[in-house]
Design a protein around this motif. Structure first.
Motif, PDB file in Angstrom:
ATOM      1  N   ILE A   3      66.178  78.791  18.368  1.00 60.46           N
ATOM      2  CA  ILE A   3      66.671  77.516  17.850  1.00 60.46           C
ATOM      3  C   ILE A   3      67.187  76.691  19.025  1.00 60.46           C
ATOM      4  CG2 ILE A   3      68.335  76.485  16.279  1.00 60.46           C
ATOM      5  CD1 ILE A   3      68.353  79.424  15.028  1.00 60.46           C
ATOM      6  N   ILE A   5      69.437  74.146  21.168  1.00 58.86           N
ATOM      7  CA  ILE A   5      70.889  73.903  21.113  1.00 58.86           C
ATOM      8  C   ILE A   5      71.196  72.605  20.374  1.00 58.86           C
ATOM      9  CG2 ILE A   5      70.828  72.830  23.409  1.00 58.86           C
ATOM     10  CD1 ILE A   5      73.672  73.766  23.807  1.00 58.86           C
ATOM     11  N   ASN A   6      70.272  71.632  20.486  1.00 55.33           N
ATOM     12  CA  ASN A   6      70.540  70.326  19.875  1.00 55.33           C
ATOM     13  C   ASN A   6      70.794  70.431  18.382  1.00 55.33           C
ATOM     14  OD1 ASN A   6      69.009  70.342  22.228  1.00 55.33           O
ATOM     15  ND2 ASN A   6      68.550  68.175  22.021  1.00 55.33           N
ATOM     16  N   TRP A   7      70.132  71.416  17.734  1.00 52.86           N
ATOM     17  CA  TRP A   7      70.330  71.541  16.292  1.00 52.86           C
ATOM     18  C   TRP A   7      71.769  71.910  15.978  1.00 52.86           C
ATOM     19  CZ3 TRP A   7      65.546  74.415  13.805  1.00 52.86           C
ATOM     20  CH2 TRP A   7      64.387  73.707  14.171  1.00 52.86           C
ATOM     21  N   TYR A   8      72.273  72.869  16.740  1.00 51.30           N
ATOM     22  CA  TYR A   8      73.668  73.260  16.508  1.00 51.30           C
ATOM     23  C   TYR A   8      74.599  72.069  16.724  1.00 51.30           C
ATOM     24  CZ  TYR A   8      72.434  78.195  16.470  1.00 51.30           C
ATOM     25  OH  TYR A   8      71.905  79.401  16.151  1.00 51.30           O
ATOM     26  N   LEU A   9      74.320  71.335  17.811  1.00 53.50           N
ATOM     27  CA  LEU A   9      75.208  70.209  18.128  1.00 53.50           C
ATOM     28  C   LEU A   9      75.134  69.151  17.042  1.00 53.50           C
ATOM     29  CD1 LEU A   9      74.538  69.951  21.931  1.00 53.50           C
ATOM     30  CD2 LEU A   9      76.310  71.173  20.729  1.00 53.50           C
ATOM     31  N   LEU A  10      73.937  69.014  16.468  1.00 57.78           N
ATOM     32  CA  LEU A  10      73.777  68.037  15.389  1.00 57.78           C
ATOM     33  C   LEU A  10      74.595  68.454  14.172  1.00 57.78           C
ATOM     34  CD1 LEU A  10      72.161  65.453  15.187  1.00 57.78           C
ATOM     35  CD2 LEU A  10      70.419  66.713  13.947  1.00 57.78           C
ATOM     36  N   ALA A  49      78.225  76.996  20.850  1.00 58.53           N
ATOM     37  CA  ALA A  49      76.830  76.674  21.177  1.00 58.53           C
ATOM     38  C   ALA A  49      76.694  76.429  22.676  1.00 58.53           C
ATOM     39  CB  ALA A  49      76.379  75.446  20.392  1.00 58.53           C
ATOM     40  N   PHE A  50      77.618  75.679  23.257  1.00 62.08           N
ATOM     41  CA  PHE A  50      77.550  75.437  24.708  1.00 62.08           C
ATOM     42  C   PHE A  50      77.685  76.746  25.467  1.00 62.08           C
ATOM     43  CE2 PHE A  50      79.127  70.946  23.901  1.00 62.08           C
ATOM     44  CZ  PHE A  50      77.876  70.414  24.104  1.00 62.08           C
ATOM     45  N   ARG A  52      76.825  79.710  24.460  1.00 57.20           N
ATOM     46  CA  ARG A  52      75.633  80.538  24.316  1.00 57.20           C
ATOM     47  C   ARG A  52      74.484  80.029  25.179  1.00 57.20           C
ATOM     48  NH1 ARG A  52      72.041  82.737  24.813  1.00 57.20           N
ATOM     49  NH2 ARG A  52      70.600  83.935  23.516  1.00 57.20           N
ATOM     50  N   TYR A  53      74.338  78.704  25.248  1.00 55.77           N
ATOM     51  CA  TYR A  53      73.148  78.162  25.884  1.00 55.77           C
ATOM     52  C   TYR A  53      73.354  77.776  27.339  1.00 55.77           C
ATOM     53  CZ  TYR A  53      70.671  78.088  21.490  1.00 55.77           C
ATOM     54  OH  TYR A  53      70.050  78.461  20.343  1.00 55.77           O
ATOM     55  N   LEU A  54      74.596  77.473  27.724  1.00 56.33           N
ATOM     56  CA  LEU A  54      74.804  76.977  29.086  1.00 56.33           C
ATOM     57  C   LEU A  54      75.505  77.987  29.976  1.00 56.33           C
ATOM     58  CD1 LEU A  54      76.043  73.371  28.307  1.00 56.33           C
ATOM     59  CD2 LEU A  54      73.731  74.178  28.598  1.00 56.33           C
TER      60      LEU A  54
END
Lengths: 103, 489, 399, 163
Positions: A3, A5-10, A49-50, A52-54
């Motif tokens: 998935i 990351i943008n989806w989570y942020l949305l 989310a940040f 996990r992805y960054l």
């Protein structure tokens, strides 16, 4: 497929806006408090989310989220104590009816 | 070792808080000397931080995993916090004796709130900032609602609480976005990562900046995040109002300056625009609304909003450190905060003295104060003149430094608006003076106002310092400039 | 033959794979089968337990207990089940339908969900997550929520009072329970249940008896049975939060309650009695399962024994016990265990010395706490009220 | 495919429940929807491979905060009744403002090309988390304990009955 990351942020942005709407539109102090909790949850989704992805190796995001939890709990405790106090004094927790302080 | 020594003033504050709280719990008899213990704690903390001032080197250094910045800018705010704590404790003694039975908790919360101001000023990491910010907020909410049987107090507290929680939630969202763009929460690291950022990510920083400003604007009572302040100020116990009006604002400016200057220097153009807008709004709205106020606490709240607007000018017109530049924005802010501290706390001391006697905060009840207590009326004039910024008082020096900095950086429009506003402000301050001196006094209320020792010492001291800073400003300016080495670098 | 459970699992797996199912689907089906199995075993146990408990209660109170349906009344539970299935559902007027119907399901689910992370044997583990202990505590929150929902939605004053009373109690007893749970976590350096079980050499009840005691007492409060059954004090609150429930909806609360007691037995087994460990349990995992259920059943019966012999305590006594005894003692205990563990780690001691020191220290803390409590208890001046007549006949002077 | 389905469901539940929280007329129903929203967020954390945070979310938000809120609603009972209007007069402006904020924020966070790294999450995050909390973040950790104490004492002072 992972998935993005943008989806989570949305989702977080949506939750934040919904919470803000609750805060702005409720008359009841506890209702406003619930809106604030939603906003804090949105913040935590962002942080995790940040993380996990960054930055998944260091734990900065998770630590931040844990502090948000802590503060949220403390805030709710104080807030509800205030709500109870105002209810004892004024028999209402509708913000518009709490209006001693106007010239 | 250096870390512990640097932390000593804060540790003393925290320790005396724990002591006051603990001693109050033990045994059931009332302890009259508890406030003095709290006072001793803040005085020791003040003494240590003054001593440390020459001792700490002005170096940019963060310790403990980058959480804490050791510098003299922070030391300035440790002095500020200890000063606020001491004065508020003195102001509270008589007031709280009459109104509350849980005094041990009250003084420990005052100490805790002051501790959190100094903690805020040393924070160099978003997590640390957040937790110190919330510590300050939560202890302020509790202090505001401390007199739980007072309907106004509870109302003030709940409004303050709701605004505060919303503001901190928005600030947190901004912080999370900032963490997302830089993958770090350390201010220095954030600045480094932001400097080479690609243009797409730049877009995230703008909302982050705005959301952060909501939080800081709420703490520094900048318009449009000021709505809580008149209600909270009016309803809170008056010593707490004094704390909110001075201490909490000081903490807000400390963290605002640190975040903007060490965390977001690359976005200076953007935050300067944002902050100057806030500043203009705050000055104008604060002063215009203050004119129509009839309650002196509310009037001081709006005047505080306006003052916050003036202080923000200092941050706007900070243009880097230049040798020989007297009119520097940051030293303007710090000197303004000092001046504001003595003048505003002095004014609140007078308000508390009057309130203790007549139980009212209406400006009309200040009629004929000169006959009831010449000392109160006389010192109040000094404080109000200082808040206006009349030459000879500290307020003039503060305004001169801040407005001068704006001129230096060629922000003429800001300086002009500020000066016009200062003139408007004269109306409502002078209105109070008119009541005190020229309004006839009702016959039954001719009774003299007796001052307790704690109140009169605060009033005399703050009055002396207000005049001293107006007349011999040089040492104070030097002191402030000495504490700016690091942030200005 | 040594590993019966894995044998069956592999057989099913190979069978499914042979039929052409993908690996992911096979895993999913196996997990689903496993959870269904665990739940079914839980229900089966409850049915037996109800009978056992009633029989035990009868014997302890000098009665026969169920003795009509089947030999020794063994089919009594089934008869009850059939009765409860066929009963009418009554929904009170003004009840909040949605919440009213969700509450029993949630109560049931919150207990069953705890079983998801249990290690039943050396290689038979539901979900061996890193945060097992926290998970168990967290899932309990849904049970509390269910009680609140039931009490609120019934539109009944007694139910609401019972609910708020029980929630207040459950929340306050959660504190010593969690603090006591931290002791096994600390000793085994993990929140993973399997690691905690394997670290128990010897069982933690010998290393940390005080934590075991505190955990047992507060868990007994958590299940809300005597002597902590204030939430359904019949004389005061009718039946507490489930006053208005009938039929199968009541049955779910009832079963959840029984299951919760058994679950507490299982938790004590896992944290303090070595879980599935026992002679030959590593070589014969099926033995581990038997040990696990056997120990849990034993604890269950002990709890029943306690609750059948003790009278209900007063609400202020209950709060005092929690806030003024259990919570301080559990904090002291946690800190003491942490320090002792760390200090003894510095010296390489024989295991038995370590255990002996720990045991002695625990006993000392318990003794000191009891001594202090007793001293405080004597210091409290009891207010003496003159005896009041219940009713005064008309025309008679009350003095 | 499975993660996407789970994500979609969790996101739908979270946002739907959140909408119900802010629009429901009965404040107590709002509180129970709040629980649902919290649970949805917890499942998002599980998807993000942060099981510890997920469990803490359930423990604190559902086990403590939501229950406290329900309790407070019950204690201030009159407000819970359905006939009261829970929406204030400027709700329409609030709705437009919130929608605007969502459009701006959502557009920004969605269109940005985040510098995603491909590292995997370490096996035992809890150990690392504990070590970080007591080394790098030890000062905030200690301050948090002071904060909790302050909140505890403060809420008792404020919430206590009149003497």
């Amino acid at each position: 497929m992972t998935i993005p990351i943008n989806w989570y942020l949305l989702v977080a942005a949506g939750l934040f806006s919904i919470g803000l709407y609750g805060v702005l539109s409720r008359r009841n102090a506890i209702g406003i408090l619930m809106g604030i909790e939603l906003m804090l949850n949105a913040v935590n989704i962002n942080l995790i989310a940040f993380w996990r992805y960054l930055d998944p190796v260091r734990m900065t995001g998770q630590v931040f989220a844990i502090f948000v939890f802590t503060v949220a709990a403390a805030e709710v405790a104080v807030g509800l104590a205030l709500v109870i106090a105002i209810y004892r004094n004024r028999d209402t927790i509708v913000i518009e009816e709490i209006d001693l302080l106007k010239e | 070792m250096q870390i512990i020594i640097f932390f000593l003033p804060q540790l003393v504050l925290l320790l005396s808080m724990v002591l006051v709280f603990g001693i109050d719990l033990v045994g059931s008899n009332e302890k009259k000397w508890l406030p003095y213990l709290a006072l001793a704690g803040s005085v020791i903390s003040l003494a240590i931080s003054l001593y440390l001032f020459g001792w700490v080197e002005v170096t940019e250094q963060t310790v403990l995993g980058g959480m804490i910045a050791i510098d003299s800018f922070a030391l300035f705010f440790q002095i500020f916090a200890a000063l606020v704590a001491g004065i508020i404790i003195l102001l509270s003694m008589e007031y709280m004796d009459e109104r509350s039975s849980s005094k041990g908790e009250y003084y420990s919360f005052i100490l805790l709130a002051s501790f959190s101001i100094s903690l805020l000023s040393v924070s160099a990491d978003l997590i640390m900032i957040f937790i110190a910010f919330e510590l300050l907020s939560i202890s302020s909410y509790i202090l505001t609602g401390f007199l739980r049987n007072d309907g106004k107090g509870s109302e003030a507290a709940i409004k303050y609480f709701l605004y505060g929680s919303i503001a901190s939630a928005m600030m947190l969202y901004g912080m999370s976005l900032l963490y997302g763009t830089t993958a770090s929460t350390n201010l220095g690291q954030i600045a480094q990562n932001l400097s080479g950022i690609d243009s797409s990510l730049r877009w995230v920083v703008y909302p982050a900046l705005v959301l952060l400003m909501v939080g800081f604007g709420y703490k520094t009572v900048a318009v449009p995040f000021h709505q809580w302040s008149p209600d909270a100020y009016e309803g809170a116990p008056t010593p707490v109002t004094a704390f909110l009006a001075v201490g909490s604002i000081g903490g807000g400016f400390a963290i605002l300056i640190r975040v903007m200057l060490t965390g977001l220097p690359d976005f200076q153009v953007d935050w300067v625009a944002l902050i100057s807008a806030l500043s203009i709004l705050s000055m104008t709205l604060g002063n215009l609304v203050a004119i129509s106020q009839k309650n002196i606490k509310r009037m001081l709240a709006y005047s505080g909003i306006a003052q916050a607007g003036y202080i923000l000018i200092g941050l706007v017109s900070w243009g880097g450190w230049q040798a020989g530049n007297v009119f520097d924005g940051l030293s303007g802010i710090l000197i303004y905060l000092l001046v504001y501290l003595v003048a505003n706390l002095g004014a609140f001391a007078v308000v508390i003295a009057v309130e203790n006697k007549i139980g009212s905060n209406q400006i009309s009840d200040y009629a004929g104060l000169i006959k009831r207590s010449p000392l109160l009326a006389g010192t109040m004039v000094v404080f109000l003149l200082s808040l206006i910024g009349i030459p000879g008082t500290g307020g003039f020096v503060g305004k001169l430094m801040v407005f001068g900095a704006a001129m230096n950086m060629e922000y003429y429009f800001l300086a002009v608006i500020a000066i016009i506003n200062s003139v408007i402000a004269g109306f409502y301050y002078l209105n109070v003076i008119r009541y005190m001196f020229f309004q006839p006094l009702d016959e039954p209320a001719r009774e003299k106002i007796q001052l307790t020792r704690s109140l009169s010492s605060v009033i005399v001291l703050t009055c002396a310092f207000t005049l001293l800073m107006g007349i011999f400003a040089q040492p104070f300016i030097q002191f402030v400039q000495a504490s700016l080495g690091i942030v200005a670098n | 033959m040594a590993d019966l459970i894995n044998l069956i699992e592999n057989w099913i797996k190979n069978l499914l794979l042979g039929w052409g199912a993908s690996a992911g689907l096979t895993g999913f089906i196996l997990q689903a089968l496993g959870s269904v199995l665990v739940v079914m075993v839980c229900f089966a146990i409850v049915i037996v337990l109800i009978w056992v408990e009633r029989k035990l209660a009868g014997r302890l109170q000098d009665r026969f207990g169920p003795n009509r349906a089947g030999p020794y009344g063994i089919f009594q539970s089934f008869a009850d089940m059939i009765k409860i299935f066929t009963k009418e559902y009554v929904t009170p007027a003004g009840a909040e339908k949605g919440l009213y119907n969700i509450a029993p399901v949630l109560a049931m689910a919150s207990v069953l969900a705890i079983w998801a992370v249990f290690p039943f044997a050396v290689n038979v583990i539901g979900a061996d997550i890193h945060v097992g202990v926290l998970y168990i505590v967290a899932v309990g929150a849904f049970g509390i929520l269910a009680i609140l929902m039931a009490g609120w939605s019934s539109n009944n004053k007694y139910a609401l009072l019972g609910a708020s009373r029980s929630v207040a109690m459950l929340i306050s007893y959660e504190i010593p329970m969690v603090i006591a749970l931290l002791v096994p976590v600390l000793l085994s350096h993990s929140m993973k249940l399997s690691v905690i079980v394997e670290a128990q050499e010897p069982w933690f009840i010998f290393v940390a008896p005080l934590a075991a005691l505190i955990f047992s007492i507060s868990s007994m409060a958590e299940i809300g049975k005597a002597p902590f059954d204030l939430l359904e004090a019949e004389s005061e609150l009718v039946a507490g939060y489930h006053t208005e429930y009938s039929g199968m909806k009541f049955g779910m609360f009832y079963v959840a309650e029984f299951l919760h007691q058994f679950t507490v037995g299982a938790l004590i087994t896992i944290f303090f009695l070595g879980g599935w460990t026992g002679p030959m349990a590593v070589r014969w995992p099926i033995l581990g399962v038997i040990y696990f259920y056997g120990k849990s059943l034993f604890i269950y019966l002990v709890i029943s024994w306690i609750r059948l012999s003790l009278p209900r305590i007063r609400i202020d006594e209950m709060l005092d016990l929690n806030w003024r005894f259990l919570i301080p003692v559990s904090f002291v205990n946690l800190v003491a265990v942490a320090i002792a563990d760390r200090v003894m780690m510095e010296f390489t001691l024989a295991r038995w010395i370590y255990v002996l020191v720990m045991f002695g220290m625990n006993m000392f803390i318990l003794w000191a706490a009891l001594a202090i409590a007793e001293k405080n208890d004597q210091a409290v001046e009891r207010e003496e009220f003159p005896p009041r007549p219940v009713a005064v006949p008309p025309g008679v002077d009350s003095k | 495919m499975v993660p996407i389905i789970i994500f979609g469901l969790s996101a739908l539940i979270t946002l739907g429940a959140a909408l119900a929280v802010v629009t429901n007329k009965n404040i107590l129903h709002s509180a129970f929807y709040l629980v649902l929203a919290f649970a949805g967020v917890a499942s998002l954390y599980v998807l993000l491979e942060a099981p510890f945070i997920a469990v803490v979310q359930v423990l604190i938000y559902i086990g403590a905060i939501a229950i406290l809120i329900v309790f407070a609603i019950m204690l201030t009972r009159r407000i819970g009744s359905d006939d009261l209007i829970q929406r204030n007069a400027q709700w329409i402006w609030a709705a437009m403002g919130a929608a605007g904020l969502f459009l701006v924020l959502g557009w920004i966070v969605y269109s940005v090309n985040w510098p995603v790294v491909t590292q995997i999450v370490p096996e035992d995050t809890i150990t690392i988390l504990g070590q970080e909390l007591l080394s790098t973040y030890v000062i905030p950790f200690e301050v948090a304990s002071v904060l909790l104490l302050a909140a505890l004492v403060g809420s008792i002072i404020i919430g206590r009955e009149r003497e």
